[in-house]
Scaffold this motif. Structure first.
Motif, PDB file in Angstrom:
ATOM      1  N   ARG A  68       0.820  -1.206   0.000  1.00 29.90           N
ATOM      2  CA  ARG A  68       0.000   0.000   0.000  1.00 29.90           C
ATOM      3  C   ARG A  68       0.856   1.258   0.000  1.00 29.90           C
ATOM      4  O   ARG A  68       0.470   2.278  -0.576  1.00 29.90           O
ATOM      5  CB  ARG A  68      -0.946  -0.009   1.201  1.00 29.90           C
ATOM      6  CG  ARG A  68      -1.958  -1.151   1.147  1.00 29.90           C
ATOM      7  CD  ARG A  68      -2.919  -1.104   2.314  1.00 29.90           C
ATOM      8  NE  ARG A  68      -3.785  -2.287   2.316  1.00 29.90           N
ATOM      9  CZ  ARG A  68      -5.021  -2.297   2.784  1.00 29.90           C
ATOM     10  NH1 ARG A  68      -5.536  -1.194   3.314  1.00 29.90           N
ATOM     11  NH2 ARG A  68      -5.737  -3.385   2.761  1.00 29.90           N
ATOM     12  N   SER A  69       2.023   1.184   0.607  1.00 25.68           N
ATOM     13  CA  SER A  69       2.928   2.338   0.620  1.00 25.68           C
ATOM     14  C   SER A  69       3.415   2.681  -0.778  1.00 25.68           C
ATOM     15  O   SER A  69       3.628   3.850  -1.109  1.00 25.68           O
ATOM     16  CB  SER A  69       4.133   2.046   1.525  1.00 25.68           C
ATOM     17  OG  SER A  69       3.743   1.851   2.851  1.00 25.68           O
ATOM     18  N   THR A  70       3.607   1.666  -1.621  1.00 24.65           N
ATOM     19  CA  THR A  70       4.167   1.896  -2.946  1.00 24.65           C
ATOM     20  C   THR A  70       3.109   2.151  -4.008  1.00 24.65           C
ATOM     21  O   THR A  70       3.454   2.485  -5.150  1.00 24.65           O
ATOM     22  CB  THR A  70       5.022   0.700  -3.377  1.00 24.65           C
ATOM     23  OG1 THR A  70       4.227  -0.490  -3.357  1.00 24.65           O
ATOM     24  CG2 THR A  70       6.205   0.504  -2.423  1.00 24.65           C
ATOM     25  N   THR A  71       1.836   1.969  -3.675  1.00 20.93           N
ATOM     26  CA  THR A  71       0.778   2.175  -4.663  1.00 20.93           C
ATOM     27  C   THR A  71      -0.143   3.350  -4.323  1.00 20.93           C
ATOM     28  O   THR A  71      -1.197   3.510  -4.922  1.00 20.93           O
ATOM     29  CB  THR A  71      -0.094   0.904  -4.797  1.00 20.93           C
ATOM     30  OG1 THR A  71      -0.656   0.576  -3.531  1.00 20.93           O
ATOM     31  CG2 THR A  71       0.735  -0.265  -5.305  1.00 20.93           C
ATOM     32  N   GLN A  72       0.267   4.158  -3.345  1.00 16.63           N
ATOM     33  CA  GLN A  72      -0.490   5.339  -2.924  1.00 16.63           C
ATOM     34  C   GLN A  72      -1.896   4.960  -2.429  1.00 16.63           C
ATOM     35  O   GLN A  72      -2.832   5.757  -2.503  1.00 16.63           O
ATOM     36  CB  GLN A  72      -0.576   6.379  -4.036  1.00 16.63           C
ATOM     37  CG  GLN A  72       0.792   6.928  -4.431  1.00 16.63           C
ATOM     38  CD  GLN A  72       0.699   8.012  -5.480  1.00 16.63           C
ATOM     39  OE1 GLN A  72      -0.195   8.018  -6.328  1.00 16.63           O
ATOM     40  NE2 GLN A  72       1.619   8.958  -5.432  1.00 16.63           N
TER      41      GLN A  72
END
Length: 317
Positions: free
Chosen positions: A309-313
């Motif tokens: 979730r951190s890398t996909t906004q």
């Protein structure tokens, strides 16, 4: 032929059993054996499709080998990059964000200065710490334990602040957690494999080590479901495919006490025949599943919901 390999140290019963179990299934083009390293060359494929890691937490050379293998396409259980970054204080912080009850916990700077530092290195650290606030938040009795590492090494039960300072003064360069004591009615140690298979085992940490699985708590179906959901949520966010979560039930509420155990005890003498059979069979089937899904030269690691979730906004929690 796809190879599933077990990376282990002194333990014998689980590694030998899972190798035998995988091979006994006679899955076409899949075989299992111990890892054997004769050389590690940067960027070269290790030749393993899946490695179950039981030892790299104690051997930095092995951890480096696993990262290289993962970059070349090996599915490593557990992800060596995340395992290198993870620790117990972060786990507690994450648990609060995903609505998993945890004890009140603070992290403490090491009592002794780390190597190659001086007092000047800590100009951003207040001295003394706000001990009154810390003790008021956590309360006594409390437990102090290292923020990284497993087992019961350097774990202290503290009845008063005077005993706290006495023990804290012995911890050297260890970074410690100070944690609220959860006086529990029931306690469970829960295997989680593949972020989908859960084994909830009654456990009594107050017993001698060889009797800790000799516990007879009988949770209701509703409590079993609640604990299963907690275990799955924790491991899905962390991304561990092999882990244990320890749950202490106080006033009917399961508190996650320790859930950073990516190489948990799976010795037959420790966990007992039934639990051992479950973990061997479940881990064997999951390793075969990962081998069948593994794509040579691709990223075959498991990444937890927190990082994805951190890398996909995407909203984190």
């Amino acid at each position: 032929m796809k190879k599933i390999d077990i990376f282990f140290g002194k333990e014998r019963s689980f590694p030998e059993a899972i190798i035998q179990r995988i091979n006994s299934k006679q899955i076409p083009d899949i075989t299992a054996e111990p890892v054997l390293i004769s050389k590690v060359i940067q960027g070269e494929d290790s030749g393993y499709s899946v490695i179950i890691d039981r030892i790299s937490q104690d051997v930095p050379f092995y951890r480096a080998f696993l990262k290289n293998a993962a970059l070349c396409g090996t599915a490593v259980i557990n992800n060596p990059f995340w395992w290198s970054a993870d620790e117990k204080f972060f786990n507690n912080c994450l648990a609060k964000k995903i609505n998993v009850p945890v004890p009140k916990t603070v992290i403490l700077p090491s009592k002794s200065l780390p190597d190659d530092t001086t007092d000047a290195s800590f100009s951003n650290l207040a001295y003394p710490l706000d001990w009154d606030h810390i003790f008021g938040y956590v309360g006594f009795p409390a437990y102090m334990k290292p923020f990284a590492g497993g087992g019961w090494k350097h774990v202290f039960k503290l009845e008063t602040k005077d005993i706290f300072f006495e023990k804290y003064n012995t911890t050297g360069q260890l970074v410690m957690l100070l944690q609220e004591e959860i006086v529990f009615e029931e306690y469970y140690r829960c295997y989680c494999i593949g972020r989908k298979h859960v084994r909830i085992m009654p456990y009594e940490p107050r017993n001698p080590h060889h009797l800790r699985y000799d516990a007879h708590f009988k949770p209701s179906a509703e409590k079993l479901q609640e604990m299963t959901e907690i275990v799955l949520r924790v491991n899905q966010y962390l991304g561990y495919d092999f882990n244990t979560v320890e749950l202490a039930v106080r006033n009917g509420i399961p508190f996650a006490i320790d859930f950073c155990n990516p190489a948990p005890d799976a010795d037959k003498q420790s966990v007992g025949e039934e639990n051992f059979e479950w973990v061997v069979e479940t881990a064997a089937n999951f390793a075969i599943e990962r081998a069948q899904q593994q794509q040579p030269g691709k990223d075959n690691l498991t990444w937890g919901e927190y990082l994805k979730r951190s890398t996909t906004q995407t909203k984190l929690f």
